[in-house]
Write an enzyme that holds these catalytic residues in place. Structure first.
Site, PDB file in Angstrom:
ATOM      1  N   ASP A 215       6.786   5.810   2.659  1.00 55.98           N
ATOM      2  CA  ASP A 215       5.352   5.840   2.922  1.00 55.98           C
ATOM      3  C   ASP A 215       5.151   5.314   4.346  1.00 55.98           C
ATOM      4  O   ASP A 215       5.250   4.106   4.594  1.00 55.98           O
ATOM      5  CB  ASP A 215       4.628   4.968   1.891  1.00 55.98           C
ATOM      6  N   GLN A 218       1.479   3.158   7.515  1.00 57.09           N
ATOM      7  CA  GLN A 218       1.248   2.045   8.441  1.00 57.09           C
ATOM      8  C   GLN A 218       2.359   1.928   9.494  1.00 57.09           C
ATOM      9  O   GLN A 218       2.414   0.947  10.228  1.00 57.09           O
ATOM     10  CB  GLN A 218       1.135   0.722   7.661  1.00 57.09           C
ATOM     11  N   LYS A 241      -5.187   7.299  10.692  1.00 53.96           N
ATOM     12  CA  LYS A 241      -4.733   5.955  11.077  1.00 53.96           C
ATOM     13  C   LYS A 241      -4.029   5.985  12.437  1.00 53.96           C
ATOM     14  O   LYS A 241      -3.477   4.986  12.886  1.00 53.96           O
ATOM     15  CB  LYS A 241      -3.781   5.400  10.016  1.00 53.96           C
TER      16      LYS A 241
HETATM   17  N1  C6P Z   1      -4.439   2.039   3.508  1.00 52.98           N
HETATM   18  C1  C6P Z   1      -5.859   0.208   4.180  1.00 52.98           C
HETATM   19  O1  C6P Z   1      -6.947  -0.265   4.531  1.00 52.98           O
HETATM   20  P1  C6P Z   1      -4.786   7.495   2.862  1.00 52.98           P
HETATM   21  O2  C6P Z   1      -5.953   6.777   2.231  1.00 52.98           O
HETATM   22  O3  C6P Z   1      -4.256   8.607   2.012  1.00 52.98           O
HETATM   23  O4  C6P Z   1      -5.046   7.905   4.273  1.00 52.98           O
HETATM   24  O5  C6P Z   1      -3.613   6.401   2.999  1.00 52.98           O
HETATM   25  C2  C6P Z   1      -3.143   5.745   1.859  1.00 52.98           C
HETATM   26  C3  C6P Z   1      -2.195   4.665   2.215  1.00 52.98           C
HETATM   27  C4  C6P Z   1      -0.863   4.777   1.854  1.00 52.98           C
HETATM   28  N2  C6P Z   1       0.022   3.842   2.177  1.00 52.98           N
HETATM   29  C5  C6P Z   1      -0.308   2.747   2.873  1.00 52.98           C
HETATM   30  C6  C6P Z   1       0.751   1.743   3.222  1.00 52.98           C
HETATM   31  C7  C6P Z   1      -1.634   2.564   3.273  1.00 52.98           C
HETATM   32  O6  C6P Z   1      -1.961   1.478   3.960  1.00 52.98           O
HETATM   33  C8  C6P Z   1      -2.605   3.529   2.926  1.00 52.98           C
HETATM   34  C9  C6P Z   1      -4.039   3.343   3.294  1.00 52.98           C
HETATM   35  C10 C6P Z   1      -5.758   1.694   3.983  1.00 52.98           C
HETATM   36  O7  C6P Z   1      -4.887  -0.497   4.020  1.00 52.98           O
HETATM   37  C11 C6P Z   1      -6.856   2.205   3.111  1.00 52.98           C
HETATM   38  S1  C6P Z   1      -6.765   1.600   1.469  1.00 52.98           S
END
Ligand code: C6P
Length: 424
Positions: A215, A218, A241
């Protein structure tokens, strides 16, 4: 040279040749005043702001090139398809993969991981198989696997974390074993900031023939991601992001796995031949892209990647390391503030979670907002991790390319003011 030279500690600025003020000027929203203060945007782990080039690319697409992709034979359809596929090719270069057919465009990291759960997990996870997760997973890389395990009678094993917020690998030989069918782990934690040793763990899991899902939500925005070096089988991340628009994500997967997977969604675009008796599917990557995609946002994501590359991912990482170090130092000057995650900036990213013993994270966030500072407060979609940490919530400041030491100073000053306000 950063114009932040006169930071409050008087220490020399470490952001040589990284002109944050010039970068800031490229982001119209950063000129906004919030509650009478300049906006200090420290919620980048949730989503980043967009530079003018990305906003303009969106407008330009709708003004000049809008049409559906892969369908029409007219000029606009060709332009639109070309823009869409240009971004795919750019993503492939960005993560160092030669085969653009392995780059699937989704609506985000969440959908990308779900695609693997449905397309691969449904057919390959059997009763008694073990799925290894870490204690620091975001729900996006946790809920799909736990739900799948429940459905299939598989077993979830977890890699715990140390008190410093690293993965505790002391018992890893008992966790990743011949029973392991899948290892799913974040490259960087959205709460602790921890950067995990993905390549090392992937190698170990592969010794037992397991499939590895990284994943990268980040990680991809903050450092050079080289898929070939990571050695994973799938890797997911989100455009929003990393300066791109919302509604666009990426799943990279190994061709041989993707070829053998069933589609996630069915409909137009993902087919080759359709009849009453028999349906055959399109080639990769389109087999996994049913329906009209998020065309304009995908097209504009190309500009975000170019913007990041023009700065350089290694320089972005260096900037964030320097800034994170500064932020950790300043926050630890405030008595009572407890910082989660590693203290050494080499093994962590720029998401900094912290708590105050007497002030709830929601109150911290609300107070900071009154001073124009945007952070996130809550469980950050990582409830299992919160339980491990013994917290219901944390406050989180997360940094990106346009943040400066003066942003950290503003956070520091506002936190002191907050403590005075709450009588702490
Ligand atoms: N974290 C945070 O504020 P999406 O929502 O599909 O773009 O990403 C999901 C996701 C998956 N893995 C990690 C490690 C993440 O941090 C995130 C999204 C945001 O931490 C929104 S909850």
């Amino acid at each position: 040279m950063s114009t932040d030279a006169a930071n409050k500690t008087g220490k020399p600025v470490t952001l040589d040749a990284f002109d944050t003020e010039r970068i800031k000027a490229d982001f119209p929203i950063l000129q906004e005043q919030i509650n009478g203060h300049r906006l200090v945007y420290l919620d980048n782990a949730a989503t980043t702001q967009k530079p003018r080039v990305v906003i303009n690319a969106l407008i330009e697409h709708y003004r000049k090139n809008n049409a559906n992709v892969h369908r029409g034979l007219h000029t606009l359809a060709e332009r639109s398809t070309e823009g869409f596929e240009r971004t795919r090719a750019h993503i492939a270069r960005f993560i160092n993969v030669p085969d653009t057919g392995e780059v699937i465009l989704t609506k985000g990291a969440t959908e990308a991981i779900n695609l693997v759960t449905y397309g691969w997990g449904e057919h390959n996870i059997k009763p008694g198989d073990e799925i290894v997760l870490t204690e620091m997973e975001h729900h996006a890389n946790f809920v799909p696997w736990v739900t799948l395990a429940q459905k299939k009678g598989a077993v979830i094993r977890r890699i715990p974390i140390t008190v410093c917020g690293h993965l505790d690998l002391s018992d890893i030989d008992k966790i990743i074993t011949p029973k392991t069918k899948l290892l799913a782990l974040c490259h960087a934690s959205n709460v602790l900031g921890t950067i995990n040793q993905v390549a090392e763990l992937a190698k170990r899991a592969h010794e037992f023939g397991a499939v590895v899902v990284g994943d990268g939500a980040q990680a991809a925005p903050h450092m050079t991601v080289d898929i070939q070096q990571l050695g994973v089988d799938f890797y997911a991340f989100s455009a929003h992001k990393m300066l791109g628009p919302t509604g666009v994500g990426v799943l990279w997967g190994r061709r041989e796995l993707l070829e053998n997977m069933t589609p996630f969604n069915y409909g137009g675009e993902m087919i080759r031949e359709v009849g009453y008796e028999r349906i055959t599917f399109n080639d990769l990557p389109w087999k996994f892209e049913a329906g009209t995609p998020n065309i304009a946002d995908v097209v504009a994501f190309d500009e975000a990647l170019t913007y990041l590359e023009d700065i350089g991912m290694d320089r972005i990482r260096a900037h964030e390391m320097a800034l994170t170090k500064y932020a950790l130092e300043r926050l630890s000057e405030i008595s009572g503030i407890e910082i989660q995650g590693p203290q050494d900036v080499e093994s962590r990213g720029a998401a900094i979670s912290f708590t105050d013993p007497t002030i709830h994270p929601h109150d911290i966030s609300t107070f900071l907002d009154s001073r124009g500072i945007a952070i996130r407060a809550g469980h950050h979609c990582a409830q299992p991790l919160m339980r491990t940490l013994g917290k219901v919530a944390t406050a989180r400041a997360s940094l990106y390319i346009y943040n400066t030491e003066s942003d950290i100073d503003a956070l520091y000053d506002a936190l002191l003011e907050m403590r005075k306000y709450f009588g702490v």
